[in-house]
Structures are given as structure tokens and as C-alpha cells.
Write an enzyme that holds these catalytic residues in place. Sequence first.
Site, PDB file in Angstrom:
ATOM      1  N   THR A 421      -8.326  -2.461   4.018  1.00  0.00           N
ATOM      2  CA  THR A 421      -8.024  -1.765   2.773  1.00  0.00           C
ATOM      3  C   THR A 421      -9.009  -0.613   2.665  1.00  0.00           C
ATOM      4  O   THR A 421      -9.986  -0.558   3.394  1.00  0.00           O
ATOM      5  CB  THR A 421      -8.175  -2.752   1.590  1.00  0.00           C
ATOM      6  OG1 THR A 421      -7.292  -3.853   1.798  1.00  0.00           O
ATOM      7  CG2 THR A 421      -7.876  -2.124   0.256  1.00  0.00           C
ATOM      8  N   THR A 439      -3.966   0.342   0.250  1.00  0.00           N
ATOM      9  CA  THR A 439      -4.014  -0.454   1.465  1.00  0.00           C
ATOM     10  C   THR A 439      -2.645  -0.571   2.116  1.00  0.00           C
ATOM     11  O   THR A 439      -1.617  -0.263   1.492  1.00  0.00           O
ATOM     12  CB  THR A 439      -4.549  -1.865   1.138  1.00  0.00           C
ATOM     13  OG1 THR A 439      -4.681  -2.619   2.335  1.00  0.00           O
ATOM     14  CG2 THR A 439      -3.618  -2.593   0.177  1.00  0.00           C
ATOM     15  N   GLY A 501     -11.529  -5.411   1.500  1.00  0.00           N
ATOM     16  CA  GLY A 501     -11.984  -6.662   2.072  1.00  0.00           C
ATOM     17  C   GLY A 501     -11.306  -7.902   1.543  1.00  0.00           C
ATOM     18  O   GLY A 501     -11.924  -8.947   1.423  1.00  0.00           O
ATOM     19  N   GLY A 502     -10.017  -7.832   1.190  1.00  0.00           N
ATOM     20  CA  GLY A 502      -9.299  -9.016   0.764  1.00  0.00           C
ATOM     21  C   GLY A 502      -9.899  -9.644  -0.476  1.00  0.00           C
ATOM     22  O   GLY A 502     -10.296  -8.958  -1.416  1.00  0.00           O
TER      23      GLY A 502
END
Length: 598
Positions: A421, A439, A501-502
Site C-alpha cells: 500500500t 493501494t 502495511g495491512g
Amino acid sequence: MKTDGTDLRPADVQSRRAFIATAAAGVGAVASGSLAACGPDGGEAAAGAPDAGATDAGATDAGGGIVVARGPIAVEAGIGALKRGGNAIDAAVATAFAQFITTPFSAGVGGFGCMVVYDAVTGRATSIDFHGRAGSRATPDIYRSALEGRIYGHADRWKVRGDINQIGYQSVVTPGTVAGLWEAWSRFGTRPWAELVEPAIRLAYDGFEIPGALARGFTTRTESSSGVVPFFTKVQTTDASARIFLNNGVPWRAGERLAQPDYGRTLELIAAGGADVVYRGEIAERIAADFERNGGLLTMADLEAYTPDVYDPVHGTYRGHDVFSNALPGSGAQVIEILNLLEGYDVPGLEHGKADHVELLGRAQILSFIDRRRYHGDPKFIDDPTDILVSKDRAAELRSFIDRRELPPDVVEEPPEGPDTTHLSTADRAGNCVALTHTLGSASGVVTDGLGFTWNNCMFQFNPVAGRPNSIAPGKARITGISPAIVLRDGQPILVTGAAGGTRILGAVQHTISNTVDFNMSALEAVSVPRWHWEDHLLELEPQLYHHLREELEGRGLDVANDAFVAQLHAVGIDPGTGQLTGGPDPRGWGGGSATAG
């Protein structure tokens, strides 16, 4: 704008420059005045092409500003918009389009995201969500016959035979990024749309030198611990992708020059026609035909029906500060929930990065994941649980687990998704701010022939079992860790932040807010100090903390793991008294860039 199919726009430099000038005049300037002339309700937003001679009429000089983002090339695109008299939203749009080219597997025309915009004159914040939505051919049980089980250690990821939920045409959802950027520009921008897209067009045609981090991504051949198919496999998913992202069949190397002329021609169409060309025009027609031929889940009707969501952000308070972030299916409410938990403790009295501090913040994080698993989903499809998530009473209830040093019974193993992202933060001298995260998920490997951009793989993050908050349904958006945030003190912005980073994103955003409020750190300090993340049985520590604190934390009965880095975060700090803008580019991973204008 019909053409013969492939050569969408002039390819030679002279004709291209003439095209851009014409496009800038045709799409033109927006409503006159500064950002405040539009206001968060968009009352005076631009709604069509003005006269050709009016291209600069709406560009009130905001007096410069700052851009902090992944990659210095993209940062320069945003700085150029500020130098030409644009405001923070102009800079954000220009930066985002440039990131399409320089981070082609992280963001692009085929992606999604959301942003929070702060208007300095009205003192109002606005959220614009442009999440990807499942196509009309997606059904709750579409992967059921191919389902092999949960990916070890990740509650939001499931193994499907052939990985068809993360690579190929059945992994793609209706994209939102161009619609979201257009919505933001229409409401708040001051520079001509085509002018903001032009730096990305130049980058696509002229190319850029591949940095080491991107080159390593092209050569990755091993599936990640969170189940992500390696990029070397993904780039070969379609012939169109392999032609762009392999150099005569082999991965690109650091220092080589990557040009993307097909993408450049696509962006020229977008510069001339705005978002409409992606969702109802020539690009849409080519997308729909491609997905029809290849068994994709989205249709022309899905593209035509797509609109971003514009609303008042989710609001919370932390030690007298106002925090504005995005709503579900994003994670702004979870950031606020963590801060609510921390508010019951003397965090400023702790020594930063020592065992007591690490354990307290970690326990607040893992407790918030109880509610994530229990409640999070698309509020258009479930009862909206936001009031529960941001409730001070809910935080007080959960603090009993922290006080007893206990974990809740429904904690499951679910390490976070990878950092595929990108985020940018901007602010101008007039006080307007933007936190924008966008993203492709972890990218599907699908490229529609001749269009040049990589598609998202959002279907990978849906639960393939029906009847759950995050189950699949046509038109539904899956949950995401994206949580751009703006923090105010006494009514004035002091921090603009967000991350890649999720699910690590939301923890990193919470860290940076706490670092700023509790420890009075500058933006650069707040993003640079070590971070940690706890959402399953393992407390993940960045190396500086792992080697320093492992024995002490294990002695407290905690399971710890060494993590290379926790998210990639980019922030802007603002001194409300002087107006001084400071950049906090994250040194982790790809690294970040920060620059000022004026």
C-alpha cells in the site's frame, strides 16, 4: 474519444506536450478561491470544463506547503503543484498519480483507498472513501468449491485452489482510486486537473530508474508467511503484465529504466476526460470487454454505478485532542478504540520503548482486535458497529483485561498482511491538510492489454464463508487496515498521518498519535522510533526492541517475535502557533521523501 484501440494518445514528445496543454485548457480550473471556497459539502465544486482562457483563474496561491510520501519522485510531483499555487489537495492528487507509475504494484488506476481532508477556513474535516467493491458476478460462495482452508496464522486470508482469489481476473474488484481523486479535486482542488496528472504522464513515457526495493519485489519468488503469491509469479499472470514488468523475460534490475507508455496513454485519456472515461467512457469499455473475455467478476454496469462515499469522518478524542479518521470498512474506528484504551493509563509517565510501555500499548492493540473480528465489515451490508468501537465505555470494559494482564478468550492467530500500500500526507501554508492512503491490495498480476496498469486483488481479503461480517457480496467492500488520520489540538491541526502495511497500518497510526501527544515528539521522531504490533499470540517487535527486550517480555509470559519493520508511515507535523510544517518520512522499507515549497 474513440481511437483504433491501442494508440490511445500521441506518443511523440512534441505532440504529447501539445495534448497536455489542450487537455489542461479543456478540463480546466475549478471553483475560484482557496480550498475553503468549496467547503466540505462541495457546494461550489467544479462541474465541467470552463472556458479555455480560465485555466489559472481558480488557482489562489496557498503560499506553499509540504508533501511527505513514499518515494522522492512522487513527492516532487506534489511539490510542483504547490509551487504553481496549488493547495494541499492539488499536491495530494499530483503525488498520488505519480505514485501510480513509481510504485506500480502498490497503487494505480486499478486500486482503491480513502482520504481525510481538513479545510482550514471552515474548520471541517471530510472523508472521501473510494474502496474497491466486489463485482456483480461475485457471490458469497464463489470460492467455496475451491476452498482449502484458512491460511495459517491469518484470520482474514483463506487458501483457495490455484490462488484465484488473489491472482487473475477473479481476484479483482471494481476500482475506486481515480473516482476518489476526481471527487476530492472537484470539491477542493484549485489547479487544472490535467496539470496535476501531467507529471505522471511524463514519468510513464520517459521512465524512471528502478530503486532497489522495487527491483527486489520483481525478483521475489517465495510465497510470504501471510500467503501472498510472489511478485515474480504475479507479473507473469497475464502476457500484458509480463511485457511491462519483465525485461525480455527476466526481472528488471535496480538502476535500469522502466518506461510504461501504455500507462502514459491511459493517463492522457484521464487527463482529458477525468474520471468519467474510466467508469463510463473508452477505458471502461475496454475494461468491460477484457473482463468478459476472461471470466472476471466486474462488468460495465459495475463501473457505471461506482461512486465514492463522502461523509463526516469518524471522530474521537485523546487527552483533549480531536482525532479524525475513516469509517468502516477502514480502520479509523479501531485506531480510536486503541487510543480510548490507552487514555485510562499514564502513558506520558512511562519510559518510551521500555517493557512497561511496550506491553501496555501491545495489550491495547490486541484487545481492539477482539472487536475487529467480531464487528468489522462494510456498513452498507451490516449493522454499523462504530458507536460501540469508539465508545469510552467499551474501552473501560476492555481495560479489565489489561489490568489483569489477561488475553481475551477469542484471540486467534492472524499476523498482518504485507506492506503493498502507499500513503501520502500534505499540508499547505493556509492550513489545509490531506491524509491519503491508496493501494492495489497486493496486486493481481492482471493488466488489460494496452492500458498499462495493474489491477487490485481485493477479493483476497474477503471471507469466502457466507454469513460473516466480511463475507463476499456484489457491491461490497472488504475490510482494510487503512486509517488516514488528522489530529487537532485546540481546534488546530498538529498531525497528518497514515501508513502502508495491512493491519499494521492502524497500529502504526496509533503509535504516531501517541508519540506526538504523549511524548511531544516531532513528526520525524514519531515515525522513526521503534514500533511494535500485537494482534495474535505473538507480540511483534522491530529489531531494536526485540534484541533489547526479548528476555524481559518473555519473562512476563509473552511470546515475542522479531519483525523487520512495522508498517511504513508518513506524517506531517504542524505547529499551530507558528504554522511551521515539518516532515516525517518513514526510513523503513522503501523509505520516504519529504519536501517543502514556499
